[in-house]
Design an enzyme around this catalytic site. Sequence first.
Site, PDB file in Angstrom:
ATOM      1  N   HIS A 179      -2.584  -5.021   7.131  1.00 58.19           N
ATOM      2  CA  HIS A 179      -2.502  -5.469   6.554  1.00 58.19           C
ATOM      3  C   HIS A 179      -3.036  -6.914   6.605  1.00 58.19           C
ATOM      4  O   HIS A 179      -2.073  -7.759   5.901  1.00 58.19           O
ATOM      5  CB  HIS A 179      -1.350  -5.017   6.694  1.00 58.19           C
ATOM      6  CG  HIS A 179      -0.514  -4.243   6.402  1.00 58.19           C
ATOM      7  ND1 HIS A 179       0.296  -4.059   5.210  1.00 58.19           N
ATOM      8  CD2 HIS A 179       0.071  -3.854   7.516  1.00 58.19           C
ATOM      9  CE1 HIS A 179       0.218  -3.163   5.790  1.00 58.19           C
ATOM     10  NE2 HIS A 179       0.955  -2.272   7.046  1.00 58.19           N
ATOM     11  N   SER A 204      -0.270   2.985   5.425  1.00 63.37           N
ATOM     12  CA  SER A 204       1.121   1.600   5.286  1.00 63.37           C
ATOM     13  C   SER A 204       0.843   0.717   4.517  1.00 63.37           C
ATOM     14  O   SER A 204      -0.173   0.639   3.725  1.00 63.37           O
ATOM     15  CB  SER A 204       1.011   0.848   6.941  1.00 63.37           C
ATOM     16  OG  SER A 204       1.685   0.021   6.993  1.00 63.37           O
ATOM     17  N   GLU A 209       0.085  -3.271  -1.470  1.00 70.73           N
ATOM     18  CA  GLU A 209      -1.737  -2.914  -1.048  1.00 70.73           C
ATOM     19  C   GLU A 209      -0.521  -1.735  -0.187  1.00 70.73           C
ATOM     20  O   GLU A 209       0.631  -1.806   0.311  1.00 70.73           O
ATOM     21  CB  GLU A 209      -1.294  -4.314  -0.221  1.00 70.73           C
ATOM     22  CG  GLU A 209      -1.106  -4.730   0.914  1.00 70.73           C
ATOM     23  CD  GLU A 209      -0.855  -3.954   2.431  1.00 70.73           C
ATOM     24  OE1 GLU A 209      -1.752  -2.979   2.119  1.00 70.73           O
ATOM     25  OE2 GLU A 209      -0.205  -5.078   3.262  1.00 70.73           O
TER      26      GLU A 209
END
Length: 228
Positions: A63, A111, A137
């Site tokens: 992330h 994720s 994303e």
Amino acid sequence: MKTKVSAPIFDIKEISEDGVFSGYGSIFGNRDHGGDIVVAGAFAKSLAEHRQKGSRVKMFWQHDPHQPIGKWTELAEDGKGLFVEGKLNMGVQKGREAYALLKDGDIDGLSIGYSVIDGAADDKQGAFMLRQLKLWEVSVVSMAMNGDARVDAVKSEPFEKLEMLARHLRDGEPLPAKEFEDILREAGIPKSMATQIASVGYAKAVLGEPVGEKANQRALLYRALLRD
């Protein structure tokens, strides 16, 4: 932006040098450890908006927007969840590191990073229902929250060619029988069987070529050409 981490049991058969892989960034109807359930259709509007604008859902490492590691080439909802297919950028160090870790099974998670557009608590389910999300994303991660979302495979070349064949068939542009036969053989189909499938069944069903004596002669020719 919120993130939802998911890590599966990693199932790798082969890994291509190009770093192509696929899996699920989110699973529908699954209550994760954070108490959220993503509802089927939650990504549909966001994916349509990305296609319309020509924008991309980003691929990050953990992330971190400062660490892009590749690009997602396909994102789509199916009956299971958010299917993703992507390609690691082998020209950057972090992409090569991710490739090595995925190949050895040292990391195994995907994720999503998203914004909630429509969601509400459901007392009966004992969870927060995520009905519509803006997807920003999908990251490759190492920490686990949702045990069902998974990276399915890092693709091998024969599998990629089978998908190429499927795209050609879907677009109404079937490959020549010989190319179809080569793909079957590379996927592990025995030579004699691949020849018969390509020169008879495929030629008739897909290419519209006649079967019978002419097809049998073609099959014999193929066998002669391919004999080891």
